[in-house]
Write an enzyme that holds these catalytic residues in place. Structure first.
Site, short mmCIF file in Angstrom:
data_model
loop_
_atom_site.label_atom_id
_atom_site.label_comp_id
_atom_site.label_asym_id
_atom_site.label_seq_id
_atom_site.Cartn_x
_atom_site.Cartn_y
_atom_site.Cartn_z
N GLU A 108 0.82 -1.20 0.00
CA GLU A 108 0.00 0.00 0.00
C GLU A 108 0.86 1.25 0.00
OE1 GLU A 108 -3.38 -2.14 2.78
OE2 GLU A 108 -2.31 -0.42 3.54
N CYS A 121 3.51 8.33 1.42
CA CYS A 121 3.92 7.32 2.40
C CYS A 121 4.06 6.01 1.64
CB CYS A 121 2.86 7.22 3.49
SG CYS A 121 3.19 5.92 4.70
N CYS A 128 6.03 -7.50 6.98
CA CYS A 128 7.11 -7.02 7.84
C CYS A 128 7.48 -8.13 8.81
CB CYS A 128 6.65 -5.79 8.63
SG CYS A 128 7.96 -5.01 9.64
N CYS A 132 5.69 -6.19 15.69
CA CYS A 132 5.18 -5.30 16.74
C CYS A 132 3.68 -5.62 16.93
CB CYS A 132 5.38 -3.85 16.36
SG CYS A 132 7.13 -3.45 16.04
N CYS A 135 0.75 -3.37 15.56
CA CYS A 135 0.80 -3.00 14.14
C CYS A 135 0.29 -4.16 13.31
CB CYS A 135 2.24 -2.67 13.76
SG CYS A 135 2.47 -2.44 11.99
N CYS A 359 -3.54 3.07 9.25
CA CYS A 359 -2.97 1.79 9.64
C CYS A 359 -3.58 0.71 8.78
CB CYS A 359 -3.22 1.51 11.11
SG CYS A 359 -2.23 0.14 11.69
N1 SAH Z 1 8.86 -0.35 10.34
C1 SAH Z 1 9.04 1.07 10.37
C2 SAH Z 1 8.15 1.85 9.44
C3 SAH Z 1 6.70 1.46 9.29
S1 SAH Z 1 5.53 1.83 10.53
C4 SAH Z 1 8.87 1.58 11.78
O1 SAH Z 1 8.44 0.82 12.63
O2 SAH Z 1 9.23 2.70 12.05
C5 SAH Z 1 5.35 3.56 10.62
C6 SAH Z 1 4.99 4.04 12.03
O3 SAH Z 1 3.64 3.70 12.40
C7 SAH Z 1 5.86 3.42 13.09
O4 SAH Z 1 6.22 4.41 14.02
C8 SAH Z 1 4.94 2.41 13.71
O5 SAH Z 1 5.35 2.03 14.99
C9 SAH Z 1 3.63 3.13 13.72
N2 SAH Z 1 2.46 2.28 13.93
C10 SAH Z 1 2.35 0.95 13.67
N3 SAH Z 1 1.13 0.50 13.99
C11 SAH Z 1 0.44 1.54 14.46
C12 SAH Z 1 -0.89 1.69 14.95
N4 SAH Z 1 -1.74 0.66 15.02
N5 SAH Z 1 -1.28 2.93 15.35
C13 SAH Z 1 -0.41 3.96 15.28
N6 SAH Z 1 0.84 3.89 14.82
C14 SAH Z 1 1.27 2.68 14.43
#
Ligand code: SAH
Length: 376
Positions: A108, A121, A128, A132, A135, A359
């Site tokens: 996306e 973006c 990935c 986390c 996420c 997200c």
């Molecule tokens: N892997 C990289 C880039 C992709 S995520 C990273 O982790 O930085 C981009 C941002 O969105 C990251 O800061 C991530 O932690 C955050 N993020 C992921 N899931 C989220 C969610 N459910 N709500 C808000 N931010 C989120």
């Protein structure tokens, strides 16, 4: 703003994308062109079409001899991404595209137009591997790395929409690129660095976006942060911290078990020193998980006096998640305490929620549905 495949890996994604001119420095494009028996300057012509006019349609390239168009486009401009679905909101100024790669993986990208800038973006991986738990992309696991050209093509597609006047606000350009879509950019280092170079080198070598307007976001892969610092680029580093203490961060960002908060922050300050660029500390505020006043104070004390800025992101709950965004009062108090430490802080706007832009559950919902007719 992680863009997401909640819950399941995509069907495809087992291949190696075909070579594209955006994978190669201009000198190597010239060699490919020469190998086809064409004069090397045709590499610059093709590159201007792609990076300057955002087209890969050989029949639109009237400066190329008709007989050369097909072979050149076939060798250097294969179609890498096919739009599977498009969604928009904010009166058409936020647009999210779900792309299908040549081998069936889904990724996306999101275009966000503001009064003073347009941010793309982009995804750097299909899926990935960082896992986390908050996420949705992290839940699905890694399908594969994207190639440099697959990353660049997301930006070029946005640039084409803007140039064609298809985004309200009149014809425009992509001014900013953030690697905050699907994937961990620093786990796909070579392709991401290639994409940064292609995006920021002037036409015809690349797309001519300013390095300062590019942000690479990472979970905190310390050796790769050091490597990026050594490239001496002026790109902004964003570190997804989400907790100031190892105990909590070990659970929110599992790679913290390998590189702890102090090491990640030390790498960030080395990056700031090497580049002169303020590091962005990303912190998703999760109700009653990481939004306590004492954590704000601890974060503030770790960042005070550093070349850093905190970007608070109200959590965008993923489907089935027990977590949600912080209460407004907790968010306000978190901001207040960081400011009391003299730490600059902003709360990120949550554009595109109604299209899963913040997200993206778009890919997940699409894989649960029959595919829509593909468009360009
Ligand atoms: N892997 C990289 C880039 C992709 S995520 C990273 O982790 O930085 C981009 C941002 O969105 C990251 O800061 C991530 O932690 C955050 N993020 C992921 N899931 C989220 C969610 N459910 N709500 C808000 N931010 C989120």
């Amino acid at each position: 703003m992680p863009l997401v495949l909640a819950g399941r890996p995509t069907a495809g994604g087992r291949g190696r994308p075909p070579r594209h001119l955006a994978d190669l420095p201009l000198a190597e494009r010239r060699a490919v062109v020469a190998g086809l028996g064409q004069p090397p300057f045709r590499a610059s012509q093709l590159s201007r079409h792609f990076f300057g006019r955002y087209t890969d349609q050989a029949d639109e390239m009237s400066d190329l001899p008709r007989s050369a168009r097909g072979p050149l486009a076939q060798a250097l401009l294969p179609r890498l991404l096919t739009a599977e679905r498009e969604l928009s909101c904010d009166g058409g100024t936020t647009r999210k595209t779900l792309w299908r790669t040549f081998d069936g993986a889904l990724v996306e990208s999101v275009l966000m137009r503001y009064p003073d800038r347009v941010t793309m973006c982009v995804s750097s991986q299909a899926g990935c591997g960082m896992a986390c738990p908050f996420c949705a992309t992290g839940q699905a696991g890694l399908t594969r790395n994207l190639s440099t050209a697959e990353i660049v093509a997301q930006v070029v597609a946005g640039a084409r929409l803007l140039a064609d006047g298809e985004v309200p606000g009149g014809p425009g350009r992509v001014s900013n690129v953030v690697f905050m879509g699907m994937g961990e950019p620093l786990a796909n280092y070579a392709s991401v660095l290639g994409a940064v170079r292609r995006l920021t080198e002037p036409v015809p070598e690349g797309m001519g976006i300013s390095q300062r307007s590019v942000t690479v976001s990472t979970v905190g892969l310390v050796p790769a942060i050091a490597r990026l610092a050594a490239e001496r680029l002026s790109v902004t580093l964003a570190v997804s911290l989400h907790a100031p203490d190892d105990e909590l961060r070990d659970t929110l960002v599992p790679v913290n078990r390998r590189w702890k908060v102090p090491e990640v922050l030390a790498a960030a300050w080395d990056y700031a020193a090497a580049t002169g660029r303020r590091v962005s500390i990303e912190y998703a505020l999760i109700r009653d998980i990481n939004d306590q006043a004492w954590r704000a104070d601890l974060l503030g004390s770790l960042l005070a006096g550093r070349l850093a800025h905190v970007n608070l992101i109200p959590l965008n709950p993923t489907p089935g998640s027990k977590w949600t965004a912080s209460r407004p009062a907790a968010q306000r108090e978190f901001v207040r305490r960081l400011e009391a430490h003299g730490v600059p802080v902003t709360v990120r706007d949550t554009r595109g929620r109604e299209i899963d832009g913040a997200c993206g559950q778009l890919a997940a919902s699409a894989s649960a549905r029959p595919p829509a007719p593909a468009s360009r």
